[in-house]
Write a protein that holds these residues in place. Structure first.
Motif, mmCIF file in Angstrom:
data_model
loop_
_atom_site.group_PDB
_atom_site.id
_atom_site.type_symbol
_atom_site.label_atom_id
_atom_site.label_comp_id
_atom_site.label_asym_id
_atom_site.label_seq_id
_atom_site.Cartn_x
_atom_site.Cartn_y
_atom_site.Cartn_z
ATOM 1 N N ASP A 18 0.790 -1.249 0.000
ATOM 2 C CA ASP A 18 0.000 0.000 0.000
ATOM 3 C C ASP A 18 0.814 1.286 0.000
ATOM 4 O O ASP A 18 0.217 2.372 -0.088
ATOM 5 C CB ASP A 18 -0.979 0.050 1.180
ATOM 6 C CG ASP A 18 -1.950 -1.113 1.194
ATOM 7 O OD1 ASP A 18 -2.035 -1.816 0.168
ATOM 8 O OD2 ASP A 18 -2.606 -1.330 2.228
ATOM 9 N N GLY A 19 2.136 1.257 0.103
ATOM 10 C CA GLY A 19 2.919 2.495 0.119
ATOM 11 C C GLY A 19 3.096 3.069 -1.278
ATOM 12 O O GLY A 19 2.486 2.596 -2.236
ATOM 13 N N THR B 261 7.189 5.694 5.105
ATOM 14 C CA THR B 261 8.201 5.067 4.249
ATOM 15 C C THR B 261 9.624 5.466 4.622
ATOM 16 O O THR B 261 10.526 4.614 4.698
ATOM 17 C CB THR B 261 7.927 5.402 2.769
ATOM 18 O OG1 THR B 261 6.646 4.891 2.408
ATOM 19 C CG2 THR B 261 8.986 4.800 1.875
ATOM 20 N N ALA B 262 9.859 6.755 4.864
ATOM 21 C CA ALA B 262 11.217 7.209 5.185
ATOM 22 C C ALA B 262 11.725 6.530 6.458
ATOM 23 O O ALA B 262 12.876 6.076 6.521
ATOM 24 C CB ALA B 262 11.236 8.731 5.340
ATOM 25 N N GLU B 263 10.876 6.442 7.485
ATOM 26 C CA GLU B 263 11.278 5.789 8.728
ATOM 27 C C GLU B 263 11.525 4.298 8.507
ATOM 28 O O GLU B 263 12.443 3.715 9.080
ATOM 29 C CB GLU B 263 10.206 6.003 9.797
ATOM 30 C CG GLU B 263 10.612 5.488 11.182
ATOM 31 C CD GLU B 263 9.569 5.800 12.252
ATOM 32 O OE1 GLU B 263 9.622 5.157 13.329
ATOM 33 O OE2 GLU B 263 8.715 6.676 12.003
ATOM 34 N N LEU B 264 10.694 3.680 7.679
ATOM 35 C CA LEU B 264 10.874 2.263 7.357
ATOM 36 C C LEU B 264 12.229 2.036 6.693
ATOM 37 O O LEU B 264 12.965 1.102 7.040
ATOM 38 C CB LEU B 264 9.749 1.793 6.438
ATOM 39 C CG LEU B 264 9.883 0.380 5.857
ATOM 40 C CD1 LEU B 264 9.720 -0.667 6.940
ATOM 41 C CD2 LEU B 264 8.867 0.155 4.750
ATOM 42 N N SER C 73 4.691 10.519 -4.252
ATOM 43 C CA SER C 73 5.977 10.534 -3.536
ATOM 44 C C SER C 73 7.062 9.866 -4.372
ATOM 45 O O SER C 73 7.651 8.845 -3.965
ATOM 46 C CB SER C 73 5.837 9.827 -2.181
ATOM 47 O OG SER C 73 4.825 10.385 -1.395
ATOM 48 N N PRO C 74 7.381 10.406 -5.539
ATOM 49 C CA PRO C 74 8.370 9.761 -6.408
ATOM 50 C C PRO C 74 9.752 9.679 -5.778
ATOM 51 O O PRO C 74 10.520 8.761 -6.071
ATOM 52 C CB PRO C 74 8.368 10.648 -7.664
ATOM 53 C CG PRO C 74 7.864 11.971 -7.193
ATOM 54 C CD PRO C 74 6.875 11.671 -6.119
ATOM 55 N N GLU C 75 10.073 10.623 -4.899
ATOM 56 C CA GLU C 75 11.399 10.613 -4.272
ATOM 57 C C GLU C 75 11.565 9.404 -3.347
ATOM 58 O O GLU C 75 12.662 8.861 -3.203
ATOM 59 C CB GLU C 75 11.644 11.918 -3.510
ATOM 60 C CG GLU C 75 10.896 12.087 -2.201
ATOM 61 C CD GLU C 75 9.395 12.367 -2.364
ATOM 62 O OE1 GLU C 75 8.682 12.375 -1.345
ATOM 63 O OE2 GLU C 75 8.954 12.596 -3.513
ATOM 64 N N LEU C 76 10.468 8.955 -2.717
ATOM 65 C CA LEU C 76 10.536 7.777 -1.851
ATOM 66 C C LEU C 76 10.698 6.494 -2.661
ATOM 67 O O LEU C 76 11.420 5.582 -2.263
ATOM 68 C CB LEU C 76 9.285 7.692 -0.976
ATOM 69 C CG LEU C 76 9.119 8.798 0.072
ATOM 70 C CD1 LEU C 76 7.789 8.662 0.802
ATOM 71 C CD2 LEU C 76 10.281 8.774 1.070
ATOM 72 N N VAL C 77 10.018 6.438 -3.806
ATOM 73 C CA VAL C 77 10.175 5.282 -4.694
ATOM 74 C C VAL C 77 11.626 5.185 -5.162
ATOM 75 O O VAL C 77 12.244 4.108 -5.143
ATOM 76 C CB VAL C 77 9.223 5.375 -5.898
ATOM 77 C CG1 VAL C 77 9.403 4.160 -6.815
ATOM 78 C CG2 VAL C 77 7.781 5.484 -5.438
ATOM 79 N N GLN D 119 2.133 -1.035 13.029
ATOM 80 C CA GLN D 119 2.848 -2.057 12.252
ATOM 81 C C GLN D 119 4.282 -1.617 11.953
ATOM 82 O O GLN D 119 5.200 -2.446 11.931
ATOM 83 C CB GLN D 119 2.088 -2.370 10.963
ATOM 84 C CG GLN D 119 0.710 -2.958 11.230
ATOM 85 C CD GLN D 119 0.244 -3.902 10.148
ATOM 86 O OE1 GLN D 119 1.000 -4.340 9.290
ATOM 87 N NE2 GLN D 119 -1.045 -4.251 10.195
ATOM 88 N N LEU D 120 4.501 -0.326 11.764
ATOM 89 C CA LEU D 120 5.860 0.170 11.561
ATOM 90 C C LEU D 120 6.691 -0.024 12.817
ATOM 91 O O LEU D 120 7.835 -0.501 12.764
ATOM 92 C CB LEU D 120 5.821 1.646 11.166
ATOM 93 C CG LEU D 120 7.176 2.347 11.025
ATOM 94 C CD1 LEU D 120 8.057 1.640 9.994
ATOM 95 C CD2 LEU D 120 6.978 3.819 10.638
#
Length: 466
Positions: free
Chosen positions: A45-46, A51-54, A77-81, A201-202
């Motif tokens: 689902d992300g 995401t950054a913390e993960l 959030s293309p930068e996270l991908v 969950q994180l």
């Protein structure tokens, strides 16, 4: 070996997954130990707020995970991908808008997958996962026609090799205890830890990293998601109709090869569904010359990695001799090699028509029950001194047997002379119209040939059941 096949073989070697069975986790140890076991964490689902913390947490433990992203979130959030891919994690396709696929038309399912792939390029792999894990054989086939591998478990879907934590779970302690209780070497653990509301969950994942490390686990991304999809092109005769042996072969590959790292799909007229086979001129099938006239077009359009040539039987039905079939096959194989120098080719060696001997004649006898019904006095059967002799093969059968032997010699020479990458599939004893049993036998013989010809195939199951 071509560069593409080297890549297939290299990734296949990493796709070996040990099975130690379900085992309860022991207490955490005081210090980390060298990891000898593997767990495959996957997230759905992300990307999102977590995401950054993960990614920070995975970096601290040199962990690699598989992230199934929706195209819509990826666009936001293309930068996270990009960061996730740059740090060595696998990006999977989770559709574009996370709609329930069983409620959509086939065209809508296809658009969800294509649009997501476009949004996540160039980072997305060939693995995909349906939203809510709701799928069907038809949906899976649509995805497979796009070169995508459905990823709901590590191994065969019939086997439970996963630990799934629903997105609705928000009790951090419950999540940690459940994973620790059910995890085992080779397990796939699925969490939802990147979107808003998924903080529990994180945090559970962050707690699990040191706990599982202390138990000897390493964290890897799914190995087969980076493997190229092997494209299979089948041409020539269907053993009893429109490509039916390929349906059986498809089942064998899914059961015996796909769990061990093979990503594959059919191309050509069988693309999307092996049952929609190459019917050619209906039952009769194509002659080798007909295959030869069309092979350049098919190779150019589909660029197959493996070609299954099941030809020659129809030629002989129409009166061609063994030498004629061999000569036509040699021309066909030369053209295949010219079109694609590195392609792998499996070539069948068929049986000449009427080569199977007729069953031995049996002497008719009258049973006691039949004699009583007719009012005749039954006679006590006397022991026979010898069994009746088998009927002598007819002249036609003898000729067919000689043709089959000649075809074996000539075709093996042709396949050998064609060079590396060409492999024989012996179909002796199988009639062109042999029915379901013959289809299964042909599929098994092609599977065994593929198992020896495709790089990395030594890990495939030796005798899978479709």
């Amino acid at each position: 070996m071509s560069p593409r096949w080297k890549q297939v073989a290299a990734v296949a070697a990493t796709a070996l997954i040990s099975v130690t069975g379900l085992q309860a986790a022991g207490p955490a140890q005081a210090a980390p130990v060298t990891g000898s076991k593997t767990v495959y964490f996957t997230f759905d689902d992300g990307p999102g707020t977590g995401t950054a913390e993960l990614l920070d947490a995975t970096a601290a433990y040199d962990a690699k995970v598989s992230l199934f992203y929706t195209g819509r979130h990826g666009e936001q959030s293309p930068e996270l991908v990009a960061r996730a891919a740059a740090e060595g994690h696998v990006i999977g396709n989770h559709t574009y808008s996370h709609r329930r696929l069983p409620t959509l038309t086939g065209a809508e399912v296809e658009q969800e997958l294509i649009k997501a792939r476009t949004a996540l390029e160039p980072y997305v792999s060939n693995c995909w996962r349906p939203p809510g894990w709701q799928t069907s054989p038809a949906i899976e086939q649509i995805a497979k026609s796009l070169g995508l591998r459905q990823t709901l478990s590590i191994m065969d879907p019939m086997e439970s090799r996963r630990v799934f934590i629903p997105a609705s779970w928000t009790d951090e302690d419950q999540i940690v205890s459940t994973v620790r209780e059910k995890v085992f070497d080779g397990a796939m653990v699925t969490l939802h830890a990147e979107t808003s509301g998924a903080g529990a969950q994180l945090r559970a994942f962050e707690r699990l990293l040191p706990l599982l490390t202390a138990q000897g686990y390493r964290f890897k991304a799914l190995p087969y998601c980076g493997m190229p999809t092997v494209k299979l092109l089948a041409v020539g005769d269907g053993i009893s109709g429109a490509g039916e042996y390929r349906t059986e072969l498809d089942a064998l590959l899914r059961r015996g090869a796909e769990p061990h790292g093979l990503n594959f799909r059919w191309v050509g007229d069988v693309a999307g569904n092996p049952r929609v086979g190459i019917s050619h001129d209906e039952y009769a099938g194509w002659t080798t010359q007909q295959v030869d006239r069309n092979i350049s077009r098919l190779q150019s359009a589909h660029q197959p990695d493996v070609i299954l040539v099941n030809a020659g039987g129809v030629d002989m039905q129409r009166g061609a001799t063994a030498n004629t079939v061999a000569r036509r096959t040699a021309a066909l194989l030369a053209h295949i090699r010219e079109n694609q120098p590195d392609v792998t080719v499996l070539v069948s060696i068929p049986t000449a028509p009427a080569a199977t001997p007729a069953p031995a004649a049996r002497r008719s006898t009258v049973t006691l029950e039949a004699a009583k019904r007719k009012g005749a006095k039954p006679k006590t059967a006397k022991p026979k001194k010898a069994q009746p002799k088998a009927a002598k093969p007819s002249a036609a059968q003898q000729k067919a047997a000689k043709q089959t032997a000649a075809l074996q010699r000539a075709m093996r020479a042709v396949i050998r002379d064609a060079g590396a990458g060409f492999h024989a599939v012996d179909l002796r004893g199988l009639a062109l119209d042999g029915g379901d049993r013959a289809q299964r036998t042909v599929a098994n013989r092609y599977y065994r040939a593929l198992r020896g010809a495709v790089p990395g195939s030594s890990t495939w199951a030796a005798d899978p059941q479709p």
